[in-house]
Motif scaffolding. Structure first.
Motif, PDB file in Angstrom:
ATOM      1  N   MET A   1       0.819  -1.167   0.000  1.00  0.00           N
ATOM      2  CA  MET A   1       0.000   0.000   0.000  1.00  0.00           C
ATOM      3  C   MET A   1       0.863   1.229   0.000  1.00  0.00           C
ATOM      4  SD  MET A   1      -3.154  -0.675   2.256  1.00  0.00           S
ATOM      5  CE  MET A   1      -4.401  -0.132   1.440  1.00  0.00           C
ATOM      6  N   GLU A   2       0.302   2.095  -0.566  1.00  0.00           N
ATOM      7  CA  GLU A   2       1.017   3.337  -0.743  1.00  0.00           C
ATOM      8  C   GLU A   2       0.805   4.244   0.465  1.00  0.00           C
ATOM      9  OE1 GLU A   2       0.441   6.866  -3.705  1.00  0.00           O
ATOM     10  OE2 GLU A   2       0.642   4.929  -4.663  1.00  0.00           O
ATOM     11  N   ASN A   3       1.744   5.060   0.784  1.00  0.00           N
ATOM     12  CA  ASN A   3       1.668   6.013   1.877  1.00  0.00           C
ATOM     13  C   ASN A   3       0.398   6.840   1.718  1.00  0.00           C
ATOM     14  OD1 ASN A   3       2.749   6.896   4.175  1.00  0.00           O
ATOM     15  ND2 ASN A   3       4.529   7.890   3.258  1.00  0.00           N
ATOM     16  N   ALA A   4      -0.331   7.095   2.872  1.00  0.00           N
ATOM     17  CA  ALA A   4      -1.626   7.779   2.788  1.00  0.00           C
ATOM     18  C   ALA A   4      -1.493   9.017   1.916  1.00  0.00           C
ATOM     19  CB  ALA A   4      -2.123   8.123   4.169  1.00  0.00           C
ATOM     20  N   SER A   5      -1.634  10.097   2.274  1.00  0.00           N
ATOM     21  CA  SER A   5      -1.473  11.238   1.394  1.00  0.00           C
ATOM     22  C   SER A   5      -0.231  11.986   1.833  1.00  0.00           C
ATOM     23  CB  SER A   5      -2.704  12.130   1.451  1.00  0.00           C
ATOM     24  OG  SER A   5      -2.830  12.658   2.746  1.00  0.00           O
ATOM     25  N   THR A   6       0.389  12.494   0.931  1.00  0.00           N
ATOM     26  CA  THR A   6       1.587  13.275   1.256  1.00  0.00           C
ATOM     27  C   THR A   6       1.197  14.746   1.235  1.00  0.00           C
ATOM     28  OG1 THR A   6       2.195  13.369  -1.037  1.00  0.00           O
ATOM     29  CG2 THR A   6       3.188  11.629   0.314  1.00  0.00           C
ATOM     30  N   LEU A   7       1.710  15.436   2.186  1.00  0.00           N
ATOM     31  CA  LEU A   7       1.383  16.842   2.305  1.00  0.00           C
ATOM     32  C   LEU A   7       2.412  17.671   1.584  1.00  0.00           C
ATOM     33  CD1 LEU A   7       0.487  16.964   6.102  1.00  0.00           C
ATOM     34  CD2 LEU A   7      -1.103  16.975   4.198  1.00  0.00           C
ATOM     35  N   ASP A   8       1.945  18.770   1.134  1.00  0.00           N
ATOM     36  CA  ASP A   8       2.923  19.655   0.495  1.00  0.00           C
ATOM     37  C   ASP A   8       3.799  20.257   1.570  1.00  0.00           C
ATOM     38  OD1 ASP A   8       1.784  21.973   1.598  1.00  0.00           O
ATOM     39  OD2 ASP A   8       0.317  22.116  -0.004  1.00  0.00           O
ATOM     40  N   PRO A   9       4.939  20.689   1.258  1.00  0.00           N
ATOM     41  CA  PRO A   9       5.896  21.182   2.248  1.00  0.00           C
ATOM     42  C   PRO A   9       5.383  22.380   3.038  1.00  0.00           C
ATOM     43  CG  PRO A   9       6.933  21.038   0.078  1.00  0.00           C
ATOM     44  CD  PRO A   9       5.516  20.630  -0.080  1.00  0.00           C
ATOM     45  N   MET A  10       4.580  23.226   2.458  1.00  0.00           N
ATOM     46  CA  MET A  10       4.079  24.393   3.182  1.00  0.00           C
ATOM     47  C   MET A  10       3.130  23.950   4.306  1.00  0.00           C
ATOM     48  SD  MET A  10       4.940  27.462   1.928  1.00  0.00           S
ATOM     49  CE  MET A  10       3.693  28.660   1.859  1.00  0.00           C
ATOM     50  N   ALA A  11       2.248  23.000   4.017  1.00  0.00           N
ATOM     51  CA  ALA A  11       1.310  22.531   5.027  1.00  0.00           C
ATOM     52  C   ALA A  11       2.050  21.813   6.133  1.00  0.00           C
ATOM     53  CB  ALA A  11       0.268  21.618   4.397  1.00  0.00           C
ATOM     54  N   GLU A  12       3.082  21.061   5.734  1.00  0.00           N
ATOM     55  CA  GLU A  12       3.874  20.360   6.744  1.00  0.00           C
ATOM     56  C   GLU A  12       4.592  21.320   7.675  1.00  0.00           C
ATOM     57  OE1 GLU A  12       7.087  17.123   6.212  1.00  0.00           O
ATOM     58  OE2 GLU A  12       5.465  16.709   4.777  1.00  0.00           O
ATOM     59  N   THR A  13       5.105  22.392   7.149  1.00  0.00           N
ATOM     60  CA  THR A  13       5.784  23.398   7.958  1.00  0.00           C
ATOM     61  C   THR A  13       4.769  24.087   8.880  1.00  0.00           C
ATOM     62  OG1 THR A  13       7.329  23.772   6.143  1.00  0.00           O
ATOM     63  CG2 THR A  13       7.255  25.428   7.860  1.00  0.00           C
ATOM     64  N   ALA A  14       3.598  24.371   8.385  1.00  0.00           N
ATOM     65  CA  ALA A  14       2.571  25.039   9.194  1.00  0.00           C
ATOM     66  C   ALA A  14       2.123  24.133  10.343  1.00  0.00           C
ATOM     67  CB  ALA A  14       1.379  25.423   8.316  1.00  0.00           C
ATOM     68  N   LEU A  15       1.989  22.818  10.053  1.00  0.00           N
ATOM     69  CA  LEU A  15       1.568  21.895  11.097  1.00  0.00           C
ATOM     70  C   LEU A  15       2.623  21.756  12.190  1.00  0.00           C
ATOM     71  CD1 LEU A  15      -0.218  19.072   9.091  1.00  0.00           C
ATOM     72  CD2 LEU A  15      -1.241  20.663  10.697  1.00  0.00           C
ATOM     73  N   ARG A  16       3.888  21.786  11.809  1.00  0.00           N
ATOM     74  CA  ARG A  16       4.952  21.668  12.804  1.00  0.00           C
ATOM     75  C   ARG A  16       5.060  22.908  13.682  1.00  0.00           C
ATOM     76  NH1 ARG A  16       8.857  20.374   8.802  1.00  0.00           N
ATOM     77  NH2 ARG A  16       8.258  18.348   8.089  1.00  0.00           N
ATOM     78  N   SER A  17       4.689  24.055  13.163  1.00  0.00           N
ATOM     79  CA  SER A  17       4.816  25.292  13.942  1.00  0.00           C
ATOM     80  C   SER A  17       3.589  25.540  14.850  1.00  0.00           C
ATOM     81  CB  SER A  17       5.014  26.490  13.006  1.00  0.00           C
ATOM     82  OG  SER A  17       3.847  26.678  12.238  1.00  0.00           O
ATOM     83  N   MET A  18       2.573  24.706  14.774  1.00  0.00           N
ATOM     84  CA  MET A  18       1.384  24.890  15.623  1.00  0.00           C
ATOM     85  C   MET A  18       1.688  24.525  17.078  1.00  0.00           C
ATOM     86  SD  MET A  18      -1.771  23.583  13.315  1.00  0.00           S
ATOM     87  CE  MET A  18      -2.999  24.011  14.477  1.00  0.00           C
ATOM     88  N   ARG A  19       1.097  25.292  17.976  1.00  0.00           N
ATOM     89  CA  ARG A  19       1.241  25.060  19.408  1.00  0.00           C
ATOM     90  C   ARG A  19      -0.166  24.978  20.021  1.00  0.00           C
ATOM     91  NH1 ARG A  19       5.686  23.855  18.162  1.00  0.00           N
ATOM     92  NH2 ARG A  19       7.492  25.188  18.230  1.00  0.00           N
ATOM     93  N   ASP A  20      -0.258  24.455  21.262  1.00  0.00           N
ATOM     94  CA  ASP A  20      -1.545  24.417  21.960  1.00  0.00           C
ATOM     95  C   ASP A  20      -2.016  25.836  22.258  1.00  0.00           C
ATOM     96  OD1 ASP A  20      -1.964  21.718  22.039  1.00  0.00           O
ATOM     97  OD2 ASP A  20      -0.965  21.439  23.977  1.00  0.00           O
ATOM     98  N   ILE A  21      -3.328  25.958  22.397  1.00  0.00           N
ATOM     99  CA  ILE A  21      -3.902  27.257  22.721  1.00  0.00           C
ATOM    100  C   ILE A  21      -3.549  27.575  24.172  1.00  0.00           C
ATOM    101  CG2 ILE A  21      -6.067  28.502  23.047  1.00  0.00           C
ATOM    102  CD1 ILE A  21      -7.260  26.796  20.852  1.00  0.00           C
TER     103      ILE A  21
END
Length: 170
Positions: A1-21
């Protein structure tokens, strides 16, 4: 099986920079100014004063509650026609005992007859004053057995009214 969906690099960077409220600190329930504390103190003082006055009034009226309990037993005794004359005498005696509990003994004990009925009339401030006087006049009848049920009920009702409503001068 193929890897689920791959995210574009911009979305990946945005997700890594998220913090808890970050939630703010809870607001204190304690008053922030001295005025609220003063208001709470005044309310508590008024409440304590009201409880003190109510307790004093309750204790001061204990003789009324006792007299009303005795009047209930007299009323049940007066249901039998042969006990009515004794019941009227006991009601008069109860009113005198109630007056002795409320007023100074020196001023109430020697009062009899017309002065007694005038005293009773003067201690209640409403329209049933005259009814009480006529009810007490029944005590001096020759025979209490001649009293009707309505008359007995009126005597008891007037005595109850006097016990509940008489005013004791300070």
């Amino acid at each position: 099986m193929e890897n689920a969906s791959t995210l574009d690099p911009m979305a990946e960077t945005a997700l890594r920079s998220m913090r808890d409220i970050v939630t703010p600190t809870p607001v204190s329930w304690l008053p922030q100014t001295w005025g609220w504390g003063m208001l709470a103190g005044v309310i508590l003082a008024l409440l304590a004063t009201w409880v003190f006055i109510a307790l004093r009034r309750y204790r001061r009226n204990a003789y009324r509650r006792e007299a009303l309990r005795i009047l209930e037993t007299i009323q049940t005794d007066m249901a039998a026609p042969e006990r009515r004359s004794d019941g009227v005498r006991r009601i008069s005696e109860l009113l005198k005992r109630t007056a002795l509990a409320a007023w100074p003994r020196q001023s109430v004990a020697p009062i009899t007859g017309d002065r007694w009925t005038a005293f009773l009339r003067g201690s209640v401030d409403d329209e049933q004053e005259q009814n009480l006087t006529s009810a007490l006049a029944l005590e001096y009848r020759a025979s209490g057995e001649a009293m009707s049920d309505e008359t007995c009920d009126e005597v008891v009702a007037n005595a109850r009214h006097w016990i509940e409503k008489h005013h004791v001068s300070a």
